[in-house]
Design a protein around this motif. Structure first.
Motif, PDB file in Angstrom:
ATOM      1  N   GLU A  98       0.878  -1.218  -0.030  1.00  0.00           N
ATOM      2  CA  GLU A  98      -0.113  -0.246  -0.177  1.00  0.00           C
ATOM      3  C   GLU A  98       0.928   1.020   0.162  1.00  0.00           C
ATOM      4  O   GLU A  98       0.702   2.209  -0.978  1.00  0.00           O
ATOM      5  N   ILE A  99       1.460   1.138   1.077  1.00  0.00           N
ATOM      6  CA  ILE A  99       2.531   2.466   0.870  1.00  0.00           C
ATOM      7  C   ILE A  99       3.528   2.350  -0.665  1.00  0.00           C
ATOM      8  O   ILE A  99       4.650   3.224  -0.033  1.00  0.00           O
ATOM      9  N   GLY A 100       4.230   1.515  -1.232  1.00  0.00           N
ATOM     10  CA  GLY A 100       4.928   2.185  -2.132  1.00  0.00           C
ATOM     11  C   GLY A 100       6.350   0.786  -2.428  1.00  0.00           C
ATOM     12  O   GLY A 100       7.180   1.573  -2.682  1.00  0.00           O
ATOM     13  N   VAL A 101       6.021  -0.013  -1.678  1.00  0.00           N
ATOM     14  CA  VAL A 101       6.840  -1.130  -1.226  1.00  0.00           C
ATOM     15  C   VAL A 101       6.894  -1.702  -2.901  1.00  0.00           C
ATOM     16  O   VAL A 101       6.321  -2.468  -2.826  1.00  0.00           O
ATOM     17  N   SER A 102       8.934  -1.952  -3.559  1.00  0.00           N
ATOM     18  CA  SER A 102       9.123  -2.816  -4.348  1.00  0.00           C
ATOM     19  C   SER A 102       8.919  -4.360  -4.449  1.00  0.00           C
ATOM     20  O   SER A 102       8.170  -4.733  -5.245  1.00  0.00           O
ATOM     21  N   HIS A 103       9.030  -4.426  -3.363  1.00  0.00           N
ATOM     22  CA  HIS A 103       9.537  -5.883  -2.611  1.00  0.00           C
ATOM     23  C   HIS A 103       9.982  -6.126  -2.036  1.00  0.00           C
ATOM     24  O   HIS A 103      10.094  -5.515  -1.028  1.00  0.00           O
ATOM     25  N   PHE A 104       8.987  -7.565  -1.365  1.00  0.00           N
ATOM     26  CA  PHE A 104       8.509  -7.842   0.180  1.00  0.00           C
ATOM     27  C   PHE A 104       9.840  -9.377   0.107  1.00  0.00           C
ATOM     28  O   PHE A 104       9.328 -10.265  -0.154  1.00  0.00           O
ATOM     29  N   LEU A 105      10.562  -9.252   0.949  1.00  0.00           N
ATOM     30  CA  LEU A 105      11.637 -10.143   1.046  1.00  0.00           C
ATOM     31  C   LEU A 105      11.474 -10.731   3.082  1.00  0.00           C
ATOM     32  O   LEU A 105      11.469  -9.792   4.017  1.00  0.00           O
ATOM     33  N   GLY A 106      11.092 -11.973   3.355  1.00  0.00           N
ATOM     34  CA  GLY A 106      11.238 -12.735   4.246  1.00  0.00           C
ATOM     35  C   GLY A 106      12.946 -12.672   5.388  1.00  0.00           C
ATOM     36  O   GLY A 106      13.632 -13.110   3.807  1.00  0.00           O
ATOM     37  N   LYS A 107      13.057 -12.986   6.257  1.00  0.00           N
ATOM     38  CA  LYS A 107      14.276 -12.764   7.197  1.00  0.00           C
ATOM     39  C   LYS A 107      14.450 -14.664   7.183  1.00  0.00           C
ATOM     40  O   LYS A 107      13.505 -14.836   7.762  1.00  0.00           O
ATOM     41  N   PRO A 108      15.577 -15.286   6.903  1.00  0.00           N
ATOM     42  CA  PRO A 108      16.299 -15.371   6.327  1.00  0.00           C
ATOM     43  C   PRO A 108      16.321 -15.271   5.239  1.00  0.00           C
ATOM     44  O   PRO A 108      15.383 -16.331   4.742  1.00  0.00           O
ATOM     45  N   TYR A 109      16.787 -14.415   4.082  1.00  0.00           N
ATOM     46  CA  TYR A 109      16.238 -14.220   2.699  1.00  0.00           C
ATOM     47  C   TYR A 109      17.345 -15.245   1.826  1.00  0.00           C
ATOM     48  O   TYR A 109      18.901 -15.408   2.364  1.00  0.00           O
ATOM     49  N   GLN A 110      17.003 -15.610   0.889  1.00  0.00           N
ATOM     50  CA  GLN A 110      18.178 -16.303  -0.597  1.00  0.00           C
ATOM     51  C   GLN A 110      18.587 -15.424  -1.081  1.00  0.00           C
ATOM     52  O   GLN A 110      18.603 -14.595  -1.842  1.00  0.00           O
ATOM     53  N   GLU A 111      20.434 -15.009  -0.802  1.00  0.00           N
ATOM     54  CA  GLU A 111      20.948 -14.429  -1.956  1.00  0.00           C
ATOM     55  C   GLU A 111      20.914 -13.727  -3.459  1.00  0.00           C
ATOM     56  O   GLU A 111      20.571 -12.833  -3.704  1.00  0.00           O
ATOM     57  N   ASP A 112      20.682 -15.510  -3.835  1.00  0.00           N
ATOM     58  CA  ASP A 112      20.396 -15.215  -4.662  1.00  0.00           C
ATOM     59  C   ASP A 112      18.621 -14.263  -5.435  1.00  0.00           C
ATOM     60  O   ASP A 112      18.523 -13.436  -6.289  1.00  0.00           O
ATOM     61  N   ASP A 113      17.906 -14.748  -4.817  1.00  0.00           N
ATOM     62  CA  ASP A 113      16.615 -13.840  -4.638  1.00  0.00           C
ATOM     63  C   ASP A 113      16.613 -12.682  -4.434  1.00  0.00           C
ATOM     64  O   ASP A 113      16.561 -11.635  -5.345  1.00  0.00           O
ATOM     65  N   LEU A 114      17.471 -12.277  -3.780  1.00  0.00           N
ATOM     66  CA  LEU A 114      17.662 -10.811  -3.487  1.00  0.00           C
ATOM     67  C   LEU A 114      18.735  -9.778  -4.886  1.00  0.00           C
ATOM     68  O   LEU A 114      18.176  -9.333  -5.272  1.00  0.00           O
ATOM     69  N   LEU A 115      19.983 -10.824  -5.459  1.00  0.00           N
ATOM     70  CA  LEU A 115      20.621  -9.791  -6.066  1.00  0.00           C
ATOM     71  C   LEU A 115      19.537 -10.008  -7.662  1.00  0.00           C
ATOM     72  O   LEU A 115      19.928  -9.102  -8.233  1.00  0.00           O
ATOM     73  N   ASP A 116      19.056 -10.929  -8.025  1.00  0.00           N
ATOM     74  CA  ASP A 116      17.914 -11.519  -9.109  1.00  0.00           C
ATOM     75  C   ASP A 116      17.318  -9.808  -8.722  1.00  0.00           C
ATOM     76  O   ASP A 116      17.243  -9.857  -9.861  1.00  0.00           O
ATOM     77  N   LYS A 117      16.109  -9.439  -7.816  1.00  0.00           N
ATOM     78  CA  LYS A 117      15.566  -8.463  -7.413  1.00  0.00           C
ATOM     79  C   LYS A 117      16.067  -7.137  -8.352  1.00  0.00           C
ATOM     80  O   LYS A 117      15.802  -6.478  -8.512  1.00  0.00           O
ATOM     81  N   ILE A 118      17.295  -7.105  -6.867  1.00  0.00           N
ATOM     82  CA  ILE A 118      18.317  -5.839  -7.926  1.00  0.00           C
ATOM     83  C   ILE A 118      18.601  -5.441  -9.036  1.00  0.00           C
ATOM     84  O   ILE A 118      18.431  -4.525  -9.512  1.00  0.00           O
ATOM     85  N   SER A 119      19.570  -6.749  -9.800  1.00  0.00           N
ATOM     86  CA  SER A 119      20.052  -6.347 -10.890  1.00  0.00           C
ATOM     87  C   SER A 119      18.262  -6.306 -12.244  1.00  0.00           C
ATOM     88  O   SER A 119      18.110  -5.394 -12.592  1.00  0.00           O
ATOM     89  N   GLY A 120      17.176  -6.663 -11.170  1.00  0.00           N
ATOM     90  CA  GLY A 120      16.449  -6.731 -12.664  1.00  0.00           C
ATOM     91  C   GLY A 120      15.523  -5.667 -12.380  1.00  0.00           C
ATOM     92  O   GLY A 120      15.225  -5.069 -13.095  1.00  0.00           O
ATOM     93  N   PHE A 121      15.337  -4.638 -11.033  1.00  0.00           N
ATOM     94  CA  PHE A 121      14.900  -3.368 -10.703  1.00  0.00           C
ATOM     95  C   PHE A 121      15.879  -2.144 -11.436  1.00  0.00           C
ATOM     96  O   PHE A 121      16.022  -1.583 -12.123  1.00  0.00           O
ATOM     97  N   LEU A 122      17.832  -2.948 -12.379  1.00  0.00           N
ATOM     98  CA  LEU A 122      18.639  -1.854 -12.409  1.00  0.00           C
ATOM     99  C   LEU A 122      18.255  -1.901 -14.106  1.00  0.00           C
ATOM    100  O   LEU A 122      18.291  -1.150 -14.774  1.00  0.00           O
ATOM    101  N   ARG A 123      18.153  -3.053 -14.630  1.00  0.00           N
ATOM    102  CA  ARG A 123      17.615  -3.773 -15.911  1.00  0.00           C
ATOM    103  C   ARG A 123      15.999  -2.452 -16.103  1.00  0.00           C
ATOM    104  O   ARG A 123      16.509  -1.971 -16.669  1.00  0.00           O
ATOM    105  N   GLU A 124      15.182  -2.385 -15.501  1.00  0.00           N
ATOM    106  CA  GLU A 124      14.025  -1.817 -15.820  1.00  0.00           C
ATOM    107  C   GLU A 124      14.645  -0.231 -15.517  1.00  0.00           C
ATOM    108  O   GLU A 124      13.541   0.617 -16.464  1.00  0.00           O
ATOM    109  N   ARG A 125      15.188   0.644 -15.289  1.00  0.00           N
ATOM    110  CA  ARG A 125      15.959   1.475 -14.669  1.00  0.00           C
ATOM    111  C   ARG A 125      16.368   1.934 -16.323  1.00  0.00           C
ATOM    112  O   ARG A 125      16.405   3.504 -16.294  1.00  0.00           O
ATOM    113  N   ARG A 126      17.682   1.294 -16.468  1.00  0.00           N
ATOM    114  CA  ARG A 126      18.080   1.110 -17.473  1.00  0.00           C
ATOM    115  C   ARG A 126      17.323   1.810 -18.646  1.00  0.00           C
ATOM    116  O   ARG A 126      17.523   2.366 -19.519  1.00  0.00           O
ATOM    117  N   ALA A 127      16.389   0.422 -18.607  1.00  0.00           N
ATOM    118  CA  ALA A 127      15.287   0.681 -19.860  1.00  0.00           C
ATOM    119  C   ALA A 127      14.345   1.477 -19.788  1.00  0.00           C
ATOM    120  O   ALA A 127      14.258   2.241 -20.864  1.00  0.00           O
TER     121      ALA A 127
END
Length: 129
Positions: A98-127
């Protein structure tokens, strides 16, 4: 020349800031850390990170208040916010959306999931740029 993407890690746990920071630095990201929302807002005055990783429970200003402040600031409103928290109940996830969080991860998170999300957001921004 491409500049290093900047990731802001906001968590009151020194261990989380260090471990997450090292993970991101190994991927070539520039990492800025803050202990809570107040410190994050101070650092954001001179910085617009490419992605923010935010915990919910922190002293002085929690992750929800921080996200609302970021979304209300025209300069920061489009910065992806990934909330990483042990508070994974539906009510927390729904409120975060509701307040605008882009993605929600529970702790402990999988490092690969976090890195995939970050690189996805960076690709979207570049595009979009």
């Amino acid at each position: 020349a491409a500049t290093q993407p900047t990731i802001m890690v906001v968590d009151d746990s020194l261990t989380v800031r260090k471990v997450t920071g090292r993970l991101l630095e190994r991927q070539g990201y520039l990492v800025v850390t803050a202990r809570d929302g107040v410190e994050a807002m101070e650092k954001l005055q001179g910085l617009v990170p490419d992605v923010m990783l935010v915990d919910i429970e922190m002293p002085r200003m929690d992750g929800f208040d921080l996200t609302r402040n970021v979304r209300a600031d025209a300069r920061l409103a489009r910065v992806p916010v990934i909330m990483i928290t042990s508070r994974t109940a539906d009510k927390h996830q729904n409120y975060a959306k509701e307040i605008g969080v882009s993605h929600f991860l529970g702790k402990p998170y999988q490092e690969d999931d976090l890195l995939d999300k970050i690189s996805g957001f960076l690709r979207e921004r570049r595009a979009a740029a």
